[in-house]
Scaffold this motif. Structure first.
Motif, PDB file in Angstrom:
ATOM      1  N   PRO A  57       6.298  -7.702   8.201  1.00 35.58           N
ATOM      2  CA  PRO A  57       5.662  -6.746   8.228  1.00 35.58           C
ATOM      3  C   PRO A  57       4.441  -7.718   7.768  1.00 35.58           C
ATOM      4  O   PRO A  57       4.348  -8.288   7.046  1.00 35.58           O
ATOM      5  N   HIS A  58       3.065  -7.687   8.778  1.00 33.07           N
ATOM      6  CA  HIS A  58       1.715  -8.037   8.334  1.00 33.07           C
ATOM      7  C   HIS A  58       0.793  -7.373   8.388  1.00 33.07           C
ATOM      8  O   HIS A  58       0.460  -6.687   8.755  1.00 33.07           O
ATOM      9  N   SER A  59       0.009  -7.879   6.923  1.00 29.06           N
ATOM     10  CA  SER A  59      -1.489  -7.127   7.076  1.00 29.06           C
ATOM     11  C   SER A  59      -2.159  -6.797   8.198  1.00 29.06           C
ATOM     12  O   SER A  59      -2.325  -7.733   8.696  1.00 29.06           O
ATOM     13  N   HIS A  60      -2.448  -5.222   8.679  1.00 30.45           N
ATOM     14  CA  HIS A  60      -3.277  -5.073  10.310  1.00 30.45           C
ATOM     15  C   HIS A  60      -2.909  -6.036  11.059  1.00 30.45           C
ATOM     16  O   HIS A  60      -3.238  -6.307  12.102  1.00 30.45           O
ATOM     17  N   TRP A 212      -9.053   6.265   0.988  1.00 27.25           N
ATOM     18  CA  TRP A 212      -9.177   5.357   2.649  1.00 27.25           C
ATOM     19  C   TRP A 212     -10.457   6.399   2.963  1.00 27.25           C
ATOM     20  O   TRP A 212     -10.610   5.531   3.898  1.00 27.25           O
ATOM     21  N   ARG A 213     -10.897   7.444   2.640  1.00 29.52           N
ATOM     22  CA  ARG A 213     -12.883   7.145   2.649  1.00 29.52           C
ATOM     23  C   ARG A 213     -13.090   6.232   2.296  1.00 29.52           C
ATOM     24  O   ARG A 213     -14.615   6.217   3.227  1.00 29.52           O
ATOM     25  N   ILE A 214     -13.356   5.597   1.424  1.00 25.08           N
ATOM     26  CA  ILE A 214     -14.322   4.595   0.859  1.00 25.08           C
ATOM     27  C   ILE A 214     -13.702   3.443   2.385  1.00 25.08           C
ATOM     28  O   ILE A 214     -15.391   3.043   2.570  1.00 25.08           O
ATOM     29  N   ALA A 322      11.270   6.308   4.984  1.00 22.23           N
ATOM     30  CA  ALA A 322       9.960   5.381   5.640  1.00 22.23           C
ATOM     31  C   ALA A 322       8.881   4.900   4.809  1.00 22.23           C
ATOM     32  O   ALA A 322       8.882   5.581   3.488  1.00 22.23           O
ATOM     33  N   MET A 323       8.482   3.577   4.729  1.00 19.19           N
ATOM     34  CA  MET A 323       7.140   3.813   3.968  1.00 19.19           C
ATOM     35  C   MET A 323       5.919   2.996   4.645  1.00 19.19           C
ATOM     36  O   MET A 323       5.953   2.385   6.098  1.00 19.19           O
ATOM     37  N   GLN A 324       5.013   3.064   3.985  1.00 24.52           N
ATOM     38  CA  GLN A 324       3.604   3.054   4.814  1.00 24.52           C
ATOM     39  C   GLN A 324       2.995   2.858   3.706  1.00 24.52           C
ATOM     40  O   GLN A 324       2.571   3.118   2.461  1.00 24.52           O
ATOM     41  N   PRO A 325       2.196   1.144   3.265  1.00 22.07           N
ATOM     42  CA  PRO A 325       1.637   0.373   2.402  1.00 22.07           C
ATOM     43  C   PRO A 325       0.279   1.465   2.574  1.00 22.07           C
ATOM     44  O   PRO A 325      -0.004   1.513   3.158  1.00 22.07           O
ATOM     45  N   LEU A 326       0.026   1.874   0.962  1.00 20.28           N
ATOM     46  CA  LEU A 326      -1.555   2.476   0.232  1.00 20.28           C
ATOM     47  C   LEU A 326      -2.241   1.478   0.508  1.00 20.28           C
ATOM     48  O   LEU A 326      -2.558   1.467  -1.154  1.00 20.28           O
ATOM     49  N   SER A 327      -2.375   0.461   1.456  1.00 20.73           N
ATOM     50  CA  SER A 327      -3.658  -1.536   0.686  1.00 20.73           C
ATOM     51  C   SER A 327      -4.824  -0.876  -0.012  1.00 20.73           C
ATOM     52  O   SER A 327      -5.490  -1.432  -0.517  1.00 20.73           O
ATOM     53  N   GLN A 328      -5.093   0.554   0.101  1.00 16.82           N
ATOM     54  CA  GLN A 328      -7.384   0.754  -0.267  1.00 16.82           C
ATOM     55  C   GLN A 328      -7.787   0.535  -1.134  1.00 16.82           C
ATOM     56  O   GLN A 328      -8.071  -0.769  -1.367  1.00 16.82           O
ATOM     57  N   ALA A 329      -6.896   1.147  -2.153  1.00 13.18           N
ATOM     58  CA  ALA A 329      -6.687   0.903  -3.599  1.00 13.18           C
ATOM     59  C   ALA A 329      -6.208  -0.047  -4.233  1.00 13.18           C
ATOM     60  O   ALA A 329      -7.107  -0.001  -5.512  1.00 13.18           O
ATOM     61  N   LEU A 330      -5.442  -0.837  -3.326  1.00 10.62           N
ATOM     62  CA  LEU A 330      -5.272  -2.176  -4.052  1.00 10.62           C
ATOM     63  C   LEU A 330      -6.005  -3.394  -3.234  1.00 10.62           C
ATOM     64  O   LEU A 330      -6.334  -4.400  -4.464  1.00 10.62           O
ATOM     65  N   GLN A 331      -7.259  -3.087  -2.772  1.00 11.98           N
ATOM     66  CA  GLN A 331      -7.930  -4.445  -2.099  1.00 11.98           C
ATOM     67  C   GLN A 331      -8.880  -4.489  -3.338  1.00 11.98           C
ATOM     68  O   GLN A 331     -10.066  -3.659  -3.434  1.00 11.98           O
ATOM     69  N   GLU A 332      -9.961  -5.418  -3.165  1.00 11.41           N
ATOM     70  CA  GLU A 332     -10.733  -5.946  -4.293  1.00 11.41           C
ATOM     71  C   GLU A 332     -11.977  -6.026  -3.695  1.00 11.41           C
ATOM     72  O   GLU A 332     -12.900  -7.279  -4.050  1.00 11.41           O
ATOM     73  N   MET A 356       2.007  -3.592  -4.149  1.00  8.28           N
ATOM     74  CA  MET A 356       2.132  -3.170  -3.484  1.00  8.28           C
ATOM     75  C   MET A 356       2.258  -1.388  -3.728  1.00  8.28           C
ATOM     76  O   MET A 356       2.706  -1.404  -5.317  1.00  8.28           O
ATOM     77  N   TRP A 357       1.718  -0.813  -3.160  1.00 11.41           N
ATOM     78  CA  TRP A 357       1.931   0.803  -3.545  1.00 11.41           C
ATOM     79  C   TRP A 357       1.720   1.133  -1.893  1.00 11.41           C
ATOM     80  O   TRP A 357       0.901   1.214  -1.527  1.00 11.41           O
ATOM     81  N   ALA A 358       2.410   1.870  -2.227  1.00 10.81           N
ATOM     82  CA  ALA A 358       3.382   2.549  -0.931  1.00 10.81           C
ATOM     83  C   ALA A 358       3.583   4.390  -0.867  1.00 10.81           C
ATOM     84  O   ALA A 358       4.692   5.188  -1.482  1.00 10.81           O
ATOM     85  N   ARG A 359       3.827   5.184   0.346  1.00 11.33           N
ATOM     86  CA  ARG A 359       4.212   6.345   1.169  1.00 11.33           C
ATOM     87  C   ARG A 359       5.808   6.031   1.288  1.00 11.33           C
ATOM     88  O   ARG A 359       5.930   5.730   1.576  1.00 11.33           O
ATOM     89  N   LEU A 360       6.345   7.140   0.222  1.00  6.45           N
ATOM     90  CA  LEU A 360       7.725   7.454   0.893  1.00  6.45           C
ATOM     91  C   LEU A 360       8.339   8.169   0.926  1.00  6.45           C
ATOM     92  O   LEU A 360       7.998   9.097   0.100  1.00  6.45           O
ATOM     93  N   GLY A 361       8.879   8.251   2.081  1.00  7.05           N
ATOM     94  CA  GLY A 361       9.101   9.600   2.787  1.00  7.05           C
ATOM     95  C   GLY A 361      10.384   9.604   4.233  1.00  7.05           C
ATOM     96  O   GLY A 361      10.214   8.675   4.510  1.00  7.05           O
TER      97      GLY A 361
END
Length: 381
Positions: A57-60, A212-214, A322-332, A356-361
Motif C-alpha cells: 500500500p502507498h499513499s494515493h 474529510w470535509r476539510i 477490510a481496512m481503509q486509512p483515515l489519513s486526513q486527520a493525521l495530515q500536517e 495510522m488510523w483506519a476504518r475496520l470492518g
C-alpha cells in the motif's frame, strides 16, 4: 448555471464519488498484471521478492519506490522525489511509511524463499524532519535464514485498501488479537474502538467526517487528488498508479471533453456536499476503528511504522476484515490542525504520534488497484 460550471459541479461530484468509494469497473489487464505475481520462473531472488514488494500500500497509490540493483547481491531503495504529496503530506511522513510497507513485503517474500531482508536504513544519513532528498532510504541484502516463512506472505496478493461501505458487524475478538499480535517486532502501540464504547465510536466518526470535509473544501488539497486521477482504461493503462476511475459515465464524459479536472469544486457545490453526506453514511455503519501510535516520529520510526501497518492489514485480510486509512486527520497542513490535535489527544500519549488510523470492518469483495510493475521502479543501469 452556465455549461462549464454545470460540468464542473456534476462531473466533479462523480469524480469524488468514485474516488471516495473506489468504484471502478474492471481495470485494464495491463494495469493489474503485477498482481499475478512473479511465479517460479524468476531466477533472481531479489527481483522475485521485489515483485511482491511493489504490491505494498502507498499513499494515493503513488508508488514512489526507486530500486537500484546495480550492485550484485544488494537492493538500494530510494524515494522518487517526483512522486510526493506536498499539500496533504507536507513533511512526507506518509511517504516514509509507504517505504516501510514496501520493505516489509520484501522481507516476507524473502522469508518464503529461505532468506530474510537485512535492512540498513538511511545508510548515507537520515533525512531531516521536513524534506526528503536523493540519499537512499535503505540498503538491503537478502541473507539466508533458517526461520519458518511468515504466514502473512499468503495474504500479499489478497490485501487491498477497501473504501466501500462495511457491514455493521463487529470484528471478531480473535481477529483483533491477531492484528495486535502481528505488529511486533516493530515498536508501535495499537488500539481498537468498537461497539462496547459507543461514545468513543461516535467521536471517531465525528473527527473523521470533519477531517474529510476539510480536505474536500481546501482547493489545493483536493486538487492534489485530482492531479493523480486516472479516468478510463487509456489513462489507467498508461499510468498504472494514482486513483483510478473506470465508470462508463465518466469515461463517456471524458471522451467528449465534458470532464473538467482543472478546478476544485466550491464548499457548497454538489460535488462537495454529496461526498460529505456519502462518507458520513459510511462512517455511521463502520463498526470499528484501528489505530497505531509511536513514541517517536523520526524517519526510522516512520518507515518502521509502515512495516507495522502493512503487517496489521495483512493480518486483518487473513481474517476477512477490510481496512481503509483515515489519513486526513493525521495530515500536517494548517487547515487540519484541529482534527489533528483532537485525534492525538484522544489516541496518543503526550508527545507521541498517531501514525495510522483506519476504518475496520467486514467489507464487500473488491479488485486490486493498478500497479506499475517492477521494471518501472528500476533505476537505469
Amino acid at each position: 448555471m452556465d455549461r462549464r460550471r454545470f460540468v464542473r459541479v456534476v462531473g466533479g461530484s462523480a469524480i469524488l464519488a468514485a474516488t471516495a468509494t473506489g468504484c471502478s469497473s474492471t481495470l485494464p489487464p495491463s494495469a493489474v498484471q503485477a498482481w499475478q505475481g512473479p511465479g517460479d520462473a524468476e531466477p533472481d531472488l531479489r527481483r522475485w521478492a521485489l515483485r511482491h514488494a511493489v504490491l505494498a500500500p502507498h499513499s494515493h497509490n503513488l508508488q514512489s519506490w526507486l530500486v537500484d540493483l546495480r550492485q550484485p547481491g544488494e537492493i538500494l531503495l530510494h524515494c522518487d522525489l517526483g512522486r510526493l504529496l506536498p499539500e496533504t503530506d507536507p513533511f512526507s511522513r506518509q511517504i516514509m511509511m509507504s517505504h516501510g510497507t514496501f520493505i516489509e513485503l520484501l522481507d516476507l517474500a524473502a522469508r518464503q524463499r529461505g532468506h530474510r531482508a537485512e535492512v540498513n536504513l538511511f545508510p548515507e544519513g537520515e533525512f531531516g524532519p521536513k524534506v526528503l532528498d536523493a540519499r537512499p532510504v535503505a540498503r538491503i541484502r537478502l541473507v539466508p535464514d533458517t526461520d519458518a516463512p511468515d504466514p502473512l506472505f499468503a495474504q500479499i496478493r489478497h490485501r487491498h485498501t477497501n473504501r466501500e461501505a462495511y457491514t455493521p458487524r463487529e470484528p471478531a475478538a480473535d481477529a483483533l488479537r491477531a492484528i495486535a499480535q502481528s505488529v511486533p517486532p516493530q515498536a508501535a502501540k495499537v488500539g481498537f474502538a468498537g461497539g462496547s464504547r459507543p461514545d468513543l465510536l461516535a467521536t471517531h466518526r465525528t473527527i473523521a467526517a470533519q477531517a474529510w470535509r476539510i480536505e474536500l473544501e481546501t482547493p489545493r488539497t483536493i486538487m492534489e487528488s485530482y492531479r493523480v486521477l486516472r479516468v478510463g482504461p487509456v489513462e489507467i493503462a498508461r499510468h498504472r498508479d494514482g486513483l483510478s476511475i473506470n465508470s462508463p459515465m465518466l469515461r463517456a464524459m471524458a471522451a467528449v471533453g465534458l470532464l473538467d479536472r482543472s478546478q476544485a469544486p466550491g464548499p457548497k457545490d454538489y460535488a462537495t456536499t454529496s461526498q460529505v453526506e456519502q462518507f458520513q453514511g459510511k462512517l455511521a455503519a463502520t463498526p470499528a476503528f484501528f489505530w497505531m501510535t509511536t513514541a517517536a516520529n523520526d524517519r526510522r520510526t516512520q518507515v518502521n511504522a509502515g512495516r507495522a501497518y502493512v503487517r496489521a492489514q495483512l493480518a486483518a485480510t487473513a481474517h476477512g476484515l477490510a481496512m481503509q486509512p483515515l489519513s486526513q486527520a493525521l495530515q500536517e497542513y494548517p487547515e487540519q490542525a484541529a482534527p489533528y490535535a483532537r485525534i492525538h489527544s484522544m489516541l496518543a500519549a503526550p508527545g507521541h504520534t498517531v501514525q495510522m488510523w483506519a476504518r475496520l470492518g467486514y467489507g464487500p469483495a473488491i479488485g486490486p488497484s493498478p500497479r506499475r510493475g517492477l521494471d518501472a521502479h528500476l533505476m537505469a543501469a
